[in-house]
Design a protein around this motif. Sequence first.
Motif, PDB file in Angstrom:
ATOM      1  N   HIS A  57     -12.610   9.879 -40.422  1.00  0.00           N
ATOM      2  CA  HIS A  57     -12.579   8.430 -40.224  1.00  0.00           C
ATOM      3  C   HIS A  57     -11.254   7.812 -40.658  1.00  0.00           C
ATOM      4  N   VAL A  88     -11.475   3.415 -37.226  1.00  0.00           N
ATOM      5  CA  VAL A  88     -12.624   2.574 -37.558  1.00  0.00           C
ATOM      6  C   VAL A  88     -12.161   1.144 -37.729  1.00  0.00           C
ATOM      7  N   LYS A  89     -12.753   0.258 -36.951  1.00  0.00           N
ATOM      8  CA  LYS A  89     -12.466  -1.161 -37.076  1.00  0.00           C
ATOM      9  C   LYS A  89     -13.755  -1.881 -37.436  1.00  0.00           C
ATOM     10  N   ARG A  90     -13.673  -2.707 -38.441  1.00  0.00           N
ATOM     11  CA  ARG A  90     -14.854  -3.477 -38.846  1.00  0.00           C
ATOM     12  C   ARG A  90     -15.341  -4.320 -37.670  1.00  0.00           C
ATOM     13  N   ALA A  99     -19.536   0.247 -38.382  1.00  0.00           N
ATOM     14  CA  ALA A  99     -18.408   0.540 -37.500  1.00  0.00           C
ATOM     15  C   ALA A  99     -18.073   2.029 -37.535  1.00  0.00           C
ATOM     16  N   ALA A 100     -18.091   2.621 -38.738  1.00  0.00           N
ATOM     17  CA  ALA A 100     -17.813   4.054 -38.863  1.00  0.00           C
ATOM     18  C   ALA A 100     -18.886   4.883 -38.182  1.00  0.00           C
ATOM     19  N   VAL A 103     -18.300   4.765 -34.257  1.00  0.00           N
ATOM     20  CA  VAL A 103     -17.234   5.608 -33.719  1.00  0.00           C
ATOM     21  C   VAL A 103     -17.541   7.084 -33.968  1.00  0.00           C
ATOM     22  N   ARG A 104     -18.268   7.400 -35.041  1.00  0.00           N
ATOM     23  CA  ARG A 104     -18.637   8.791 -35.313  1.00  0.00           C
ATOM     24  C   ARG A 104     -19.537   9.324 -34.200  1.00  0.00           C
TER      25      ARG A 104
END
Length: 465
Positions: A57, A88-90, A99-100, A103-104
């Motif tokens: 991340h 990762v963007k909030r 957010a994490a 994208v994960r």
Amino acid sequence: MPQSLRQNLLTTLQALPSARRYLVALSGGLDSTVLLHLMAALRDGLGREISALHIDHGISVHSADWSAQCRAFCARLGVPFEHRRVEVKRQGEHGLEAAARHVRYEAFGKALGEGEMLLTAHHRDDQAETLLLQLLRGGGVHGLAAMPPWRHFCRGMLARPLLGQPREVLRLYAEAEGLAWIEDPSNFDTGLERNWLRHTLLPQLAGRRAGTREVLARSAGHFAESAALLDDLALQDLAHAEREQATLSVEALRRLSPERCRNLLRFAIRQCGLPLPDHRHLHRILDEVLSAATDGMPLVAWPGAEVRRYRDRLFLLPPLPPLPESTLELHWNGEEAISLPAGLGILRARRVEGEGCTLQRLQGGACTIRWRRGGERLQPAGRAGHHELKKLYQEAGLPPWERNRRPLICLDGNVVQVPGLWSASNCAATAEETGIVFDWQPFPVEKGRQNNDNCRVLGDDGFGH
């Protein structure tokens, strides 16, 4: 201990659908380290390729070291290692954890091939934590069902084969096998809700009542059964209410009780791959959309989705793209597929004998793609006289918000085809001619974090290791 845990895992995997390859989500933490070690020990008996995928991340200053540790662990086990770095963007109100997670799972979905199975190391304690999180967030029955043992995921499947095991069993296995794992400091930050549940609330509950985690996980199973029954009921109601893809009959919805109507709406929205509305937006659909006048065009929108109505049809949609500029015009040079600007979809041209506009005419003139400006007229093949496009749209029941977003095929400035609807009679291909039929795929839904069996984020898997 090691042998019994391996046998339990083997039995669990054998009960799941067959997979071409097992892809283990490896964070480097205790749980995923144990899962990968178990899978490596079972690989000969499974007869399937096993590989590991680590998502970096880039949030922690230690992320590069963690990636290196995961790579070295896989090398010792002889397991192929894949590494993906994500940004990762909030995301609005959902914060860094969500957010994490988004994208994960997006990276997991891209790495998963057809018929392959992603394995995550969620266990019984995670299940108990997820149930409590959903309770605190006011989740419905599907949310309280927490994490399913397996689901379809993107092109393959996602399974949690350790879901029946408590965390302590995994720790004992790791210690018995002499495994080293990563301890992410963020996992002990009780400012994060899941960590507070894990380190503060659940230990207090367990001190008060023995077997708390097991009971909570069992309750999640009961909710899962109830959720399945609600889905069966929704399928029965859908058979009477579904009009066309992603639309429902308003009249049929009105005949249902409010409870069954809400249940069907949740089910249908999930089937469309859209995020579920909260209770406030769901009640607004019943109060403002279903009860609106026939000529009304009410709208209820929430992040990632919206519900609109036209006549007797309820439309379940992703957010619409902005209206195109009236001057926007593209030239067609024979391409088979054109990605339209501003999120207006994809236009595909295919050759069909005796259908569409004649290829010879289209190639012989200035063929352009533009959008409605007002005043367009068309004589559809098989009909007498020219008709205003507005009237044709009304006759076809085309919803108003689609009319100015649907592309028009023009030849020398005149509309000759409305994709998916009509071709002009003076340009229509005869049975002996090759024609071009344009197909429009509008408003594609981004399938990254939806609530259906397509590429979706399944449950709340926490953030750490």
